[in-house]
Design an enzyme around this catalytic site. Structure first.
Site, PDB file in Angstrom:
ATOM      1  N   ARG A  51    -140.716 -52.733 -56.530  1.00  0.00           N
ATOM      2  CA  ARG A  51    -141.168 -53.919 -55.792  1.00  0.00           C
ATOM      3  C   ARG A  51    -141.455 -53.641 -54.326  1.00  0.00           C
ATOM      4  NH1 ARG A  51    -137.128 -58.013 -57.829  1.00  0.00           N
ATOM      5  NH2 ARG A  51    -135.810 -56.598 -56.653  1.00  0.00           N
ATOM      6  N   HIS A 243    -120.392 -47.662 -74.096  1.00  0.00           N
ATOM      7  CA  HIS A 243    -119.842 -46.311 -73.973  1.00  0.00           C
ATOM      8  C   HIS A 243    -118.499 -46.132 -74.709  1.00  0.00           C
ATOM      9  CE1 HIS A 243    -122.967 -45.969 -71.109  1.00  0.00           C
ATOM     10  NE2 HIS A 243    -122.323 -46.348 -70.034  1.00  0.00           N
ATOM     11  N   LYS A 343    -113.304 -50.317 -62.436  1.00  0.00           N
ATOM     12  CA  LYS A 343    -113.838 -49.824 -61.160  1.00  0.00           C
ATOM     13  C   LYS A 343    -112.699 -49.811 -60.145  1.00  0.00           C
ATOM     14  CE  LYS A 343    -118.340 -50.106 -62.229  1.00  0.00           C
ATOM     15  NZ  LYS A 343    -119.119 -48.885 -62.424  1.00  0.00           N
TER      16      LYS A 343
HETATM   17  C1  BG6 Z   1    -123.059 -46.920 -66.539  1.00  0.00           C
HETATM   18  C2  BG6 Z   1    -122.428 -48.165 -65.989  1.00  0.00           C
HETATM   19  O1  BG6 Z   1    -123.597 -47.143 -67.801  1.00  0.00           O
HETATM   20  O2  BG6 Z   1    -122.085 -45.892 -66.621  1.00  0.00           O
HETATM   21  C3  BG6 Z   1    -121.799 -47.907 -64.641  1.00  0.00           C
HETATM   22  O3  BG6 Z   1    -123.405 -49.188 -65.880  1.00  0.00           O
HETATM   23  C4  BG6 Z   1    -120.867 -46.726 -64.702  1.00  0.00           C
HETATM   24  O4  BG6 Z   1    -121.130 -49.052 -64.151  1.00  0.00           O
HETATM   25  C5  BG6 Z   1    -121.527 -45.532 -65.369  1.00  0.00           C
HETATM   26  O5  BG6 Z   1    -120.489 -46.394 -63.377  1.00  0.00           O
HETATM   27  C6  BG6 Z   1    -120.504 -44.428 -65.626  1.00  0.00           C
HETATM   28  O6  BG6 Z   1    -121.159 -43.278 -66.070  1.00  0.00           O
HETATM   29  P1  BG6 Z   1    -120.515 -41.840 -65.873  1.00  0.00           P
HETATM   30  O7  BG6 Z   1    -121.448 -40.926 -66.584  1.00  0.00           O
HETATM   31  O8  BG6 Z   1    -120.441 -41.606 -64.399  1.00  0.00           O
HETATM   32  O9  BG6 Z   1    -119.160 -41.895 -66.522  1.00  0.00           O
END
Ligand code: BG6
Length: 495
Positions: A51, A243, A343
Site C-alpha cells: 500500500r 503449528h 508471547k
Molecule cells: C507465526 C505466528 O505463524 O509463527 C507468530 O503468527 C509466531 O506469532 C511465529 O511468532 C513463530 O514462528 P517460529 O518459526 O519463529 O517459531
C-alpha cells in the site's frame, strides 16, 4: 527435496503485503538465502505489492535495511534486489489488479507464464485478493498460477469453510498452497524419521509406556508491530490451531502406508478426528488463557500487552494459551497431550517433551534412590534442533545412587548450514511441490478441535488472567495436569 535436476521455469512471484512483518522477517531473508545458495531460477522476478506510496528506489532502500539485519551484502544482494519491482496498490481496489496484470505481461526476461501469488497479508483480506485476482483473469492458466495462503486459514470452522469454498470458486485445489511453516522445520520433518526409522522407538510409542506429552512453543518476543492482526487472533488461533496441532499429529499418527503427501495427510487427519471434543462445560478444565502484563527481562522493563501500540483498550485477547487434549484411539487413549504457547515468555523454547511412565516396580525404594524419575524423550526445535533421551544409570562409587544420563543426539554437525523453514517451503512453492503444505481437511478438523474453546472464550469477555512479561506464563497453567506430579518442562535440561 533440495536436489534439483531440471532447470526451473521462469516465474513471477508476487508478494502481497511486501512491506509487512512476515515479508520482512521471514520471506525476504529466506528468498535472499535461496539466492545466495543459487537456488532461485535465472528468470525469476519478484513483484513487491504493498500500500505504501513508494517508488522502486524507496522499496530498494527498504530491502537493503531489512536484509542488512541478516548481514546481506555484496553481489548476491545486488542480484537479489535487481529481481524486484515495486507495485503500489490497495488490496480492495480492482484497478490495482489490472495494473498487476500489466506488470506481469511485461516480464523482464522472456515469456513468463508461471506466477506465484503469496498472500503475506492480514487474513481478513484473503477473500478480496482471491476474488480480484480471478476478476482480472489471473487465476489462469490453472497449472501455472498458484496462490500461497498463510495461516490462520479462517477465524473459526465456519469462516474456514467459507474461505475454502471461495478459494475453490476461483482457483483449483492444485493451485492452492496452504502454508504452515512448522512443517518446513528440520526437527518436524525429522520426527517422522525418528519415529518410523527406529525400531527401538515404535514399540514404546503408546499408552502402555508414555505417561503424557508436552508441546511447548514459547517466545520471548511480544506482538511487535502486529497488533492489527494479533489482537483479533490471539494465541489459540495464531499458534495452537495450526503449528502446535500439526506437531501433535506428527507425534501421534500411525505409520502411513507410504511417504506420499496424501498418505501422510490421511494419517494426520485421523489423529485430529480422534481428539475427544472439548465439552462446553469442560473448557475451563481443559484450556487456559492469559495475557502478559508489564514485566522485565535482563534487557530491561517490558510493556504489558495493553500498552502495545494498536491493541484495543480493555482487550481480552490471549497472548498465552494452554490446552489439554485426549486422543481416543487404541494407541493413545488416556494419555494427555498438553499444549502451551505464549508471547513474552522467559525464553525462546520450542520442544516436544515425551514423558514415559514410572517403572511398574519401585525396586529401589529401600535404597538412597527411593523414587526414580521417569524417562523423558525431548525433541527440541528451538533454540537448537536436537533430540535428547534421559535415562538412569548408577553413579560410580560406593552405594546405590543414580544420575541421569542425557543421550544428546544433536543431529546437526557444526558445519551444517541452518536452514529456515521458509527456505524449504518457498523453494517448494517455486518448484510446485505441495508435499509439505496443508490439505483443507487438516485445517477443518483442527478448527473442530479448538472451536469449542474459542466459542466459550468469546463469551467470557469481562476478564482475562495475566502473567508478568518475561515469566513462564500464568502459574494456574499447572491446573491442566491430570497428576500433581506433573510439571511443565521449561528446558531441554533437567530443572
Ligand atoms: C507465526 C505466528 O505463524 O509463527 C507468530 O503468527 C509466531 O506469532 C511465529 O511468532 C513463530 O514462528 P517460529 O518459526 O519463529 O517459531
Amino acid at each position: 527435496m533440495f536436489e534439483q535436476d531440471v532447470p526451473l521455469p521462469p516465474c513471477n512471484f508476487v508478494i502481497f503485503g511486501a512491506t509487512g512483518n512476515l515479508a520482512s522477517k521471514k520471506l525476504l531473508p529466506a528468498l535472499y538465502r535461496l539466492e545466495l545458495a543459487g537456488r532461485l531460477p535465472e528468470g525469476l522476478n519478484f513483484i513487491a505489492f504493498a500500500r505504501r506510496d513508494w517508488d522502486n528506489a524507496a522499496w530498494v532502500s527498504h530491502m537493503r535495511e531489512v536484509l542488512a539485519r541478516v548481514g546481506a551484502t555484496g553481489p548476491g544482494l545486488e542480484r537479489f534486489i535487481a529481481r524486484f519491482d515495486y507495485l503500489k496498490g490497495e488490496l480492495h481496489d480492482p484497478e490495482a489488479y489490472a495494473a498487476l496484470k500489466d506488470v506481469l505481461a511485461r516480464p523482464k526476461l522472456g515469456v513468463c507464464s508461471n506466477v506465484v501469488f503469496y498472500l503475506a497479508i492480514n487474513p481478513d483480506d484473503f477473500p478480496a485478493v482471491i476474488k480480484h485476482l480471478d476478476g482480472v483473469g489471473l487465476s489462469k492458466p490453472r497449472g501455472l498460477h498458484r496462490v500461497v495462503v498463510e495461516k490462520p486459514f479462517g477465524q473459526d470452522l465456519e469462516s474456514a469453510l467459507a474461505l475454502n469454498e471461495l478459494l475453490h470458486r476461483h482457483f483449483d485445489e492444485e493451485q492452492v498452497f496452504r502454508i504452515d511453516h512448522y512443517l518446513g522445520k528440520e526437527t518436524v520433518q525429522n520426527l517422522l524419521v525418528f519415529r518410523f526409522a527406529n525400531t527401538l522407538i515404535e514399540p514404546l510409542w503408546n499408552r502402555n509406556f508414555i505417561d503424557h506429552v508436552q508441546i511447548t512453543v514459547a517466545e520471548s518476543a511480544g506482538i511487535e508491530q502486529r497488533a492489527g492482526y494479533y489482537d483479533r487472533a490471539g494465541a489459540l488461533r495464531d499458534m495452537i490451531q495450526n503449528h502446535l496441532l500439526q506437531l501433535l499429529t506428527l507425534v501421534a499418527m500411525e505409520p502411513p502406508p507410504s511417504l506420499d503427501a496424501d498418505a501422510l495427510r490421511d494419517e494426520k487427519v485421523k489423529v485430529l478426528r480422534s481428539i475427544r471434543p472439548v465439552p462446553r462445560n469442560g473448557v475451563n478444565t481443559q484450556a487456559l488463557r492469559a495475557q502478559y502484563r508489564a514485566g522485565s527481562s535482563p534487557a530491561g522493563p517490558m510493556n504489558g500487552y495493553q500498552e502495545e501500540g494498536g491493541v484495543a483498550p480493555g482487550s481480552v485477547t490471549e497472548t498465552f494459551a494452554a490446552a489439554k487434549f485426549y486422543i481416543d484411539n487404541w494407541r493413545w487413549r488416556g494419555v494427555p497431550f498438553y499444549l502451551r504457547t505464549g508471547k513474552r515468555l522467559r525464553e525462546n523454547l520450542s520442544m516436544i517433551a515425551i514423558r514415559f511412565r514410572h517403572p511398574p516396580q519401585q525396586l529401589f525404594r529401600e535404597t538412597p534412590i527411593e523414587v526414580i524419575d521417569p524417562n523423558w524423550v525431548i525433541l527440541s526445535l528451538q533454540p537448537e534442533e536436537s533430540m535428547h533421551m534421559e535415562i538412569h544409570a548408577k553413579q560410580p562409587g560406593l552405594g546405590m545412587d543414580t544420575r541421569v544420563l542425557r543421550l544428546n543426539a544433536c543431529y546437526r554437525n557444526p558445519d551444517d548450514q541452518p536452514l529456515d523453514a521458509y527456505e524449504t517451503l518457498l523453494l517448494d512453492v517455486i518448484e510446485g511441490d505441495r508435499t509439505l503444505f496443508i490439505r483443507f481437511d487438516e485445517v477443518e478438523w483442527a478448527w473442530r478441535v479448538v472451536d469449542p474453546i474459542l466459542r466459550q472464550w468469546s463469551q467470557e469477555r469481562d476478564f482475562i488472567a495475566s502473567y508478568p512479561a518475561g515469566s513462564w506464563g500464568p502459574q494456574e497453567s499447572t491446573r491442566l495436569f491430570d497428576s500433581e506430579q506433573t510439571a511443565w518442562r521449561n528446558s531441554v535440561e533437567l530443572d
